[in-house]
Scaffold this active site. Structure first.
Site, mmCIF file in Angstrom:
data_model
loop_
_atom_site.group_PDB
_atom_site.id
_atom_site.type_symbol
_atom_site.label_atom_id
_atom_site.label_comp_id
_atom_site.label_asym_id
_atom_site.label_seq_id
_atom_site.Cartn_x
_atom_site.Cartn_y
_atom_site.Cartn_z
ATOM 1 N N ASP A 96 0.808 -1.219 0.000
ATOM 2 C CA ASP A 96 0.000 0.000 0.000
ATOM 3 C C ASP A 96 0.839 1.267 0.000
ATOM 4 O O ASP A 96 2.037 1.255 0.329
ATOM 5 C CB ASP A 96 -0.965 0.006 1.184
ATOM 6 C CG ASP A 96 -0.262 -0.016 2.529
ATOM 7 O OD1 ASP A 96 0.730 -0.752 2.670
ATOM 8 O OD2 ASP A 96 -0.700 0.710 3.450
ATOM 9 N N GLU A 135 -0.200 -1.128 5.660
ATOM 10 C CA GLU A 135 0.874 -0.728 6.571
ATOM 11 C C GLU A 135 0.773 0.743 6.947
ATOM 12 O O GLU A 135 1.187 1.138 8.041
ATOM 13 C CB GLU A 135 2.235 -1.016 5.926
ATOM 14 C CG GLU A 135 3.429 -0.825 6.847
ATOM 15 C CD GLU A 135 4.013 0.587 6.840
ATOM 16 O OE1 GLU A 135 4.880 0.873 7.692
ATOM 17 O OE2 GLU A 135 3.612 1.407 5.977
#
Length: 354
Positions: free
Chosen positions: A70, A124
């Site tokens: 991400d 994350e």
């Protein structure tokens, strides 16, 4: 289909061009899974948008190479573009360059000198409870079993050992509410904040050496609150402090230290995350340092290496991106650094072990 045989710089650009803001990683996770399932030497599993690929060669050691898929929200910085040696685009530095290196290793090294677990995980950059590593460690801990882990966080090509812990607390002052025209009938809680700030200004941060690496702690005010109305003496105020502590302290010891610094005040711990020791004394870590080269330094921040540490897996941060560029609109990664990272990791996974 993601072409894992292409140059690692071109592969990075291809991954960057697949938008994957936190919570919206599905297409990239699908693409990564498809590419890894095409490699016969890997066993591939998936949990949500986290993809785990493992070799099973019966090696005496197993290592994890992990990277998050991400990014922070796009800021007009897609698609990617190349200017000279620099690849610009959302997530180039944090941390799709590292993801590209890991994917290249998965394709290029069918018989590594150690069994390898590749982890490409989601979420994350947002709240911890959604982090893919948290979910996998809870639901499938056997997927992460290993002797050592490398987290491909942006470190500008320098090994960064362990990570600092972080703790936030509210230091609360109390008084007595009154009309500001008759302030002597009250006790001003905001005025009492001055002593909290005085202690912070006088505070001398530790610089302990842990496993050969020097950490620089910090205890700072990050927010101040107080006030009821423009004509009221406030009866409560507070200062939020953030303590970044070295890995020679547990989370409980860090909490006790903050309470000691602010003895006499009401201290409310709001959140915290433990630190992680560097683990560079572990033989597998020593081999990694020897193969990659350079002089390791302490990680002055918190990263997911702490999640591996909680599983008793020593871990380091190592990636080609520049951490100072993370989350910036003008984020970029050096193509030279990406290639150097690939070569260092290849050396580590292909040099015969003694």
């Amino acid at each position: 289909m993601l072409d894992l045989t292409q140059d690692v710089g071109a592969l990075t650009a291809a991954i960057v061009d697949i938008e994957s803001v936190s919570g919206d990683e599905k297409f990239l996770a699908d693409t990564v899974e498809q590419a890894l399932r095409a490699l016969p030497h890997l066993t591939v599993d998936r949990s949500g948008e986290t993809v785990v690929a493992r070799t099973f060669l019966g090696r005496p050691e197993r290592v994890v190479i992990a990277g998050h898929l991400d990014t922070v929200p796009v800021a007009g910085n897609l698609p990617s573009r190349i200017e000279g040696d620099l690849l610009y685009g959302c997530g180039t530095s944090d941390m799709k360059a590292g993801v590209a290196v890991a994917l290249k290793l998965a394709a290029l090294v069918p018989e590594p000198n150690r069994d390898v677990t590749y982890v490409f995980y989601d979420c994350e950059e947002i709240e911890a409870e959604r982090n893919g590593l948290t979910r996998v460690s809870r639901d499938h801990p056997d997927w992460l079993a290993a002797d050592f882990a490398v987290l491909m966080e942006p470190t500008d090509g320098v090994i960064e050992g362990g990570c600092q812990g972080t703790l936030r607390a509210d230091i609360i002052t109390r008084g007595k509410r009154a009309h500001s025209a008759r302030s002597w009938l009250g006790v001003n809680a905001i005025h009492a904040v001055g002593e909290v700030l005085a202690r912070l200004n006088a505070y001398e941060a530790r610089r302990p050496v842990v496993d050969g690496l020097e950490y620089h702690e910090g205890l700072n005010a990050v927010a101040v609150r107080g006030g009821v109305a423009g004509n009221v003496i406030p009866d409560e105020a507070g200062v939020m402090v953030n303590y970044r502590f070295a890995p020679d302290l547990s989370l409980e010891q860090a909490e006790q230290h903050v309470r000691e610094v602010f003895d006499g005040f009401e201290v409310v711990i709001t959140d915290g995350a433990p630190a992680a020791r560097p683990g560079l004394t572990h033989p597998v870590a020593a081999a990694f340092v020897a193969a990659v080269g350079g002089i390791p330094r302490a990680k002055l921040g918190w990263t997911d290496v702490a999640r591996f540490s909680a599983l008793d897996i020593p871990a380091v941060n190592y990636g080609p991106g520049d951490p100072n560029l993370a989350h910036q609109q003008g984020e970029y990664a050096s193509l030279t650094k990406i290639a150097e990272s690939e070569l260092g990791m290849l050396n580590w996974l292909t040099t015969p072990t003694i």
